[in-house]
Design a protein around this motif. Structure first.
Motif, PDB file in Angstrom:
ATOM      1  N   UNK A  95       0.839  -1.209   0.000  1.00 37.12           N
ATOM      2  CA  UNK A  95       0.000   0.000   0.000  1.00 37.12           C
ATOM      3  C   UNK A  95       0.867   1.250   0.000  1.00 37.12           C
ATOM      4  N   UNK A  96       1.942   1.198   0.797  1.00 33.32           N
ATOM      5  CA  UNK A  96       2.865   2.351   0.836  1.00 33.32           C
ATOM      6  C   UNK A  96       3.531   2.549  -0.515  1.00 33.32           C
ATOM      7  N   UNK A  97       3.920   1.424  -1.148  1.00 35.62           N
ATOM      8  CA  UNK A  97       4.576   1.518  -2.459  1.00 35.62           C
ATOM      9  C   UNK A  97       3.600   2.008  -3.531  1.00 35.62           C
ATOM     10  N   UNK A  98       2.330   1.562  -3.464  1.00 35.87           N
ATOM     11  CA  UNK A  98       1.319   2.037  -4.419  1.00 35.87           C
ATOM     12  C   UNK A  98       1.083   3.531  -4.216  1.00 35.87           C
ATOM     13  N   UNK A  99       1.013   3.935  -2.942  1.00 31.43           N
ATOM     14  CA  UNK A  99       0.809   5.370  -2.668  1.00 31.43           C
ATOM     15  C   UNK A  99       1.952   6.195  -3.236  1.00 31.43           C
ATOM     16  N   UNK A 100       3.178   5.649  -3.133  1.00 30.99           N
ATOM     17  CA  UNK A 100       4.336   6.368  -3.680  1.00 30.99           C
ATOM     18  C   UNK A 100       4.277   6.401  -5.201  1.00 30.99           C
ATOM     19  N   UNK A 101       3.959   5.239  -5.819  1.00 28.33           N
ATOM     20  CA  UNK A 101       3.954   5.171  -7.283  1.00 28.33           C
ATOM     21  C   UNK A 101       2.836   6.019  -7.889  1.00 28.33           C
ATOM     22  N   UNK A 102       1.718   6.145  -7.179  1.00 32.26           N
ATOM     23  CA  UNK A 102       0.563   6.879  -7.705  1.00 32.26           C
ATOM     24  C   UNK A 102       0.324   8.162  -6.896  1.00 32.26           C
ATOM     25  N   UNK A 103       1.413   8.746  -6.440  1.00 37.31           N
ATOM     26  CA  UNK A 103       1.251   9.929  -5.591  1.00 37.31           C
ATOM     27  C   UNK A 103       0.620  11.097  -6.343  1.00 37.31           C
ATOM     28  N   UNK A 104       0.752  11.081  -7.681  1.00 35.26           N
ATOM     29  CA  UNK A 104       0.124  12.159  -8.455  1.00 35.26           C
ATOM     30  C   UNK A 104      -1.295  11.791  -8.866  1.00 35.26           C
ATOM     31  N   UNK A 153      -3.821   9.881  -6.679  1.00 35.63           N
ATOM     32  CA  UNK A 153      -4.189   9.152  -5.450  1.00 35.63           C
ATOM     33  C   UNK A 153      -5.459   8.321  -5.582  1.00 35.63           C
ATOM     34  N   UNK A 154      -6.435   8.774  -6.341  1.00 30.14           N
ATOM     35  CA  UNK A 154      -7.670   8.000  -6.499  1.00 30.14           C
ATOM     36  C   UNK A 154      -7.406   6.698  -7.252  1.00 30.14           C
ATOM     37  N   UNK A 155      -6.594   6.770  -8.310  1.00 28.95           N
ATOM     38  CA  UNK A 155      -6.253   5.544  -9.048  1.00 28.95           C
ATOM     39  C   UNK A 155      -5.460   4.603  -8.152  1.00 28.95           C
ATOM     40  N   UNK A 156      -4.571   5.168  -7.357  1.00 30.24           N
ATOM     41  CA  UNK A 156      -3.775   4.345  -6.454  1.00 30.24           C
ATOM     42  C   UNK A 156      -4.643   3.663  -5.404  1.00 30.24           C
ATOM     43  N   UNK A 157      -5.595   4.389  -4.857  1.00 34.19           N
ATOM     44  CA  UNK A 157      -6.483   3.828  -3.836  1.00 34.19           C
ATOM     45  C   UNK A 157      -7.316   2.682  -4.399  1.00 34.19           C
ATOM     46  N   UNK A 158      -7.839   2.844  -5.629  1.00 38.77           N
ATOM     47  CA  UNK A 158      -8.648   1.787  -6.251  1.00 38.77           C
ATOM     48  C   UNK A 158      -7.809   0.521  -6.432  1.00 38.77           C
ATOM     49  N   UNK A 159      -6.553   0.665  -6.836  1.00 39.04           N
ATOM     50  CA  UNK A 159      -5.681  -0.495  -7.014  1.00 39.04           C
ATOM     51  C   UNK A 159      -5.303  -1.122  -5.669  1.00 39.04           C
ATOM     52  N   UNK A 160      -5.114  -0.284  -4.693  1.00 40.46           N
ATOM     53  CA  UNK A 160      -4.800  -0.788  -3.350  1.00 40.46           C
ATOM     54  C   UNK A 160      -5.963  -1.629  -2.808  1.00 40.46           C
ATOM     55  N   UNK A 161      -7.179  -1.167  -2.998  1.00 41.49           N
ATOM     56  CA  UNK A 161      -8.346  -1.906  -2.543  1.00 41.49           C
ATOM     57  C   UNK A 161      -8.508  -3.235  -3.276  1.00 41.49           C
TER      58      UNK A 161
END
Length: 399
Positions: A122-131, A133-141
């Motif tokens: 989750x931390x790595x996804x947040x870093x990779x999709x920091x620009x 965040x909504x796309x990153x959150x959907x992938x994290x879920x």
């Protein structure tokens, strides 16, 4: 090691339950570049975390084994982001549980493994999709959903493997107990037969040398040996019903009852019992030996505990929705309501040994047989009036 197998309909149900759908699969399959770039970092961080604990350091002593596990974990993470969640994928998740069971890694550890991965990735996804965040959150879920399904599968295989192992040990112990019980029964009966036989010899051959007191002592000794043999026999009967289960067959209970009456023919003839079967008995799937034991014990008690002239025994059957209701009614001495539950317990007697023969286990055997078949047994009785024992047997064998 026996496997529990994969049922894809069940897997789909689990996916639906956690809300893992085609959209989630698409989101994960779009992250292959992320997987290639971050998998090494996630797995390395995880193993460094594991090695900070004494328990896992003990399990992970061999560097070669660690390297193989690291490669396996990396492969697993990359596989998730390929988005091919077919039967083969979930079978590999089951095998993770088998590996954990084999190396002795308890469920609490690999549940924490998934927890660590969730947080780390989750931390790595947040870093990779920091620009984004909504796309990153959907992938994290989406990742957390599939982790949940995978973790439960690994846990199920671990528990299944542990259960098989425990059952094997339990069966071995049960067999050992059965062997010991049979040996003990045989070893106890041998000296009892000797006591019984030599007591008879003394009473027959040396009666003129014994006074009244000596004769009474020998009779008591012989009767005690006989009673002990009967107790051992009844105890073994209870053990066999509990341990060996039932041998099911299609049985005409009318013919079975005739055989029981034949076996009790001497007692029926001696006491001039009036025996009535008020309704035809059914043909039933059951264990004929055990059901015969029920009828034999109930009828024998109806005759034994009866001082009426003449004794009467009535048997009746009533068909219900899912079972047959049987009753055995007598006009005997009856049972006080205060003791009606007590008489169904093993080796419980309401009378002194000299008053009525038997060990007090017959009704307990009836209870064990009926309940093991999925039925119930109970009684209605009144002192001096008589007793009626009721029991049910299911129409369809359930075991």
């Amino acid at each position: 090691m026996q496997e529990i197998g994969i049922d894809m309909q069940e897997i789909q149900r689990r996916m639906d339950f956690v809300g893992f759908n085609e959209k989630d699969i698409t989101l994960l399959s779009e992250m292959q570049d992320f997987a290639e770039g971050y998998a090494d970092q996630a797995v390395a961080a995880f193993y460094q975390h594991l090695l900070t604990f004494r328990e896992t350091r003990i399990l992970l002593k061999d560097q070669g084994a660690i390297d193989r596990l690291i490669a396996s974990q990396k492969s697993y993470l990359i596989e998730i982001f390929r988005g091919r969640f077919d039967k083969a994928y979930f079978e590999r998740r089951l095998k993770i549980g088998a590996v954990h069971h084999r190396i002795g890694l308890k469920p609490k550890w690999y549940m924490e493994i998934y927890g660590f991965y969730e947080n780390a990735i989750s931390s790595l996804i947040a870093e990779a999709y920091r620009h984004e965040p909504d796309r990153g959150l959907a992938r994290d879920q989406a990742l957390r959903k599939i982790f949940r399904i995978d973790m439960v599968l690994a846990l199920e295989f671990y528990l299944h493997s542990s259960a098989l192992e425990m059952n094997e040990k339990l069966n071995h112990n049960v067999q050992a107990i059965d062997d010991f019980t049979r040996m003990l029964s045989h070893d106890l009966k041998e000296p009892l037969r000797g006591i019984e036989a030599f007591s008879s010899f003394l009473l027959e051959d040396y009666a003129n040398l014994l006074d009244l007191q000596g004769t009474r002592y020998l009779h008591f000794l012989k009767e005690s040996a006989t009673r002990m043999k009967e107790l051992i026999h009844d105890l073994m009967t209870l053990v066999c019903i509990t341990r060996e289960g039932r041998n099911i067959d299609t049985v005409n209970l009318n013919a079975l009852l005739e055989q029981v009456k034949h076996d009790l023919g001497f007692a029926i003839h001696q006491k001039k019992v009036v025996f009535s079967v008020l309704s035809p008995l059914p043909i039933l799937r059951c264990d004929p030996i055990q059901v015969a034991e029920v009828f034999k014990n109930l009828i024998s008690n109806a005759i034994k505990f009866n001082t009426a002239a003449p004794p009467r025994v009535e048997i009746m059957t009533q068909e219900e929705a899912d079972f047959y209701l049987f009753s055995v009614r007598d006009n005997g001495i009856g049972i006080d309501p205060a003791y009606q539950e007590q008489v169904l317990l093993p080796f419980e007697r309401l009378h002194h040994q000299g008053e009525y023969e038997g060990t007090g286990s017959g009704l307990a055997i009836c209870k064990k047989v009926v309940e093991s078949a999925g039925g119930k047994i109970w009684l209605q009785s009144e002192s001096g009036i008589g007793s009626t024992f009721y029991f049910t047997l299911p129409k369809e064998d359930r075991y």
